[in-house]
Each structure stands twice: as C-alpha cells, then as structure tokens.
Design a protein around this motif. Structure first.
Motif: not given
Length: 269
Positions: A142-144, A166-167, A161-162, A219-221
């Motif tokens: 939804d963050l498009s 998403f980016k 970046d990783d 996004l990341a753990e």
C-alpha cells in the motif's frame, strides 16, 4: 638573562617531550587495559532513542541500555560516561577515541562486523513501518508512491536498500536527524510513513499518545549488540561475559522487566 631564558626553554621542551611520550604510551593501550587505565567507559549514543537511551524530564540520560551499561561498568570497576553523538558519524567518533563504544540500540550487521568488534547480541529487534491510524495504508504494498521517513545513519535506511522490491514502489526516502523528528513530520503529513526500530516504535507510540500504528509486516529482523574498535575485541568479549553473568544472576531480567514489562533479553539464553 638570555642564557637563563634559554635554559628554561630547554627544560620546558624536555618536559613536553617527556609528557608527550607518556601520553603516547597511554594512547597505545587498547581494550580492557585502556579502560582500566583511564578509569572511565565512554558510551556513545543518540540521546533521543527511547527506551534504549534518551533524556528524561529532568534532562538526565536514562534507558534500558544505560542501566545495563551502568551495571557492566560497576562490575568492571570503572565510571560510566554517557556521551551524546551525531549518530550519522558514530563510527568516526569511535575511531577517534571520542567514545569507547557505540551502545544504543545498535544493530549488528555483516558490514559493521567487518569494521567493528561486537558483543554477543542481547536483544532481538525488527525494522517496522509506522503510519497514521487514519491512514488507508495497511501493508507494505500500500506504500506505493509514498514518501518514507528514516533516521540518518540508521539501519532503517539499510533495511529499505536491502528490500529492493519495496524500495522500487516508494517515491522517496527522507532522512531526519532522529526518529522523533521523523514522527513529527509524519504527524503533519510531510511523509506518509516512517521506518524505525520496533523497540523505539512501540515506546514512542505508547509515551506520546499520538495517533499512530505499526504495520503487521516488517522489513527486516535484527539483533542489538555493543560495537567497539576492532583493536578492543578483548573489551567486547569482557562486556559479553559480564552481560552473560547478569543474565544468569537475574540482573538482566530485572532491568528488562523495568523497561519492557517482561524479560525480552536474549544474551546467555
């Protein structure tokens, strides 16, 4: 008179050389020996990073990391000094010996492990997305086209970046000095979401009472550790050993419960 002045200058010069030599010898110490020799342990932190390390209503630096570090210093027999730094220049501050460690919700990454000596991880964390409660955004997709706020020098930017998929859908990433400023921008509608540490996000929403919520998708753990100069690996190992002792005697659980309501520490388990 000139001879007397010359003699005095020679004596002063000799003293300066001797003092410089002593200082040089002291600066060549590393690790535990360096800390014990000077009797202080300088902790570098972003002092607006609750609940890990921040300033309370009395302008005192407090937090989970601060309490743990204070107990570590008690067991090392040295004085803890909390030194606020520009988080974006933290590695430089450490390299120049302005601080002795980076200890403030500091994420362990493979890249950082190439440049720093880390303790064992003591807390688990994740990079999460905060939006306004009234927002129609409910998932990462939804963050498009959205503008995303992050703290400069944080692993939030690295997490974006990783995550190339998403980016590729967001419009831009805006860096702020700290997370609190990023949240202020979110509140006034400057950005549509902020990416930050889960620990900080939960605390910020609870304490501020602002109308924010955290997306279920992260996004990341990550894991938190304490970063030292590579030459100070024995100090990193010593701090790890002390924190394990604190876990075994219940001190770590006591500090964790004070700040998080439960023992969420991971070291020694």
């Amino acid at each position: 008179m000139k001879k007397i002045i010359t003699v005095i200058m020679i004596i002063l010069a000799a003293f300066a050389v001797f003092a410089g030599g002593s200082s040089e010898k002291k600066s060549n110490l590393t690790g535990v020996a360096y800390i014990e020799n000077k009797g202080t342990f300088i902790l570098g932190l972003d002092d607006s990073f609750p609940p890990m390390g921040y300033r309370d209503e009395n302008n005192e630096i407090v937090g989970f990391d601060i309490d743990v570090a204070r107990e570590v210093c008690n067991r090392l027999g040295v004085k803890l000094i909390c030194q606020p730094i520009d988080w974006n220049a933290k590695e430089q501050e450490l390299s120049l010996k302005q601080i002795d460690c980076i200890w403030n919700g500091f994420t362990i990454t493979e890249e950082r492990k190439q440049a720093l000596a880390f303790t064992d991880a003591y807390l688990k964390n994740a990079q999460v997305v905060i939006v306004k409660s009234s927002s129609s955004i409910n998932s990462l997709s939804d963050l498009s086209g959205a503008k995303i706020g992050v703290q400069a020098g944080s692993t939030a930017a690295e997490a974006i970046d990783d995550t190339p998929e998403f980016k590729s859908i967001i419009s831009s990433v805006v860096e702020f000095k700290d997370n609190l400023t990023a949240l202020m921008d979110l509140e006034i509608g400057g950005c549509q979401a902020v990416v930050m540490d889960l620990m900080v996000a939960n605390y910020a929403i609870k304490e501020s009472g602002k109308d924010f919520r955290i997306l279920t998708e992260s996004l990341a753990e990550e894991e938190y550790g304490v970063g030292f100069r590579l030459a100070d690996k024995d100090l990193a190992d010593k701090v790890t050993s002390i924190m394990i002792d604190m876990a075994e005697d219940g001190t770590m659980a006591e500090i964790s419960t004070k700040w998080f309501g439960a023992d969420i520490s991971t070291i020694g388990k």
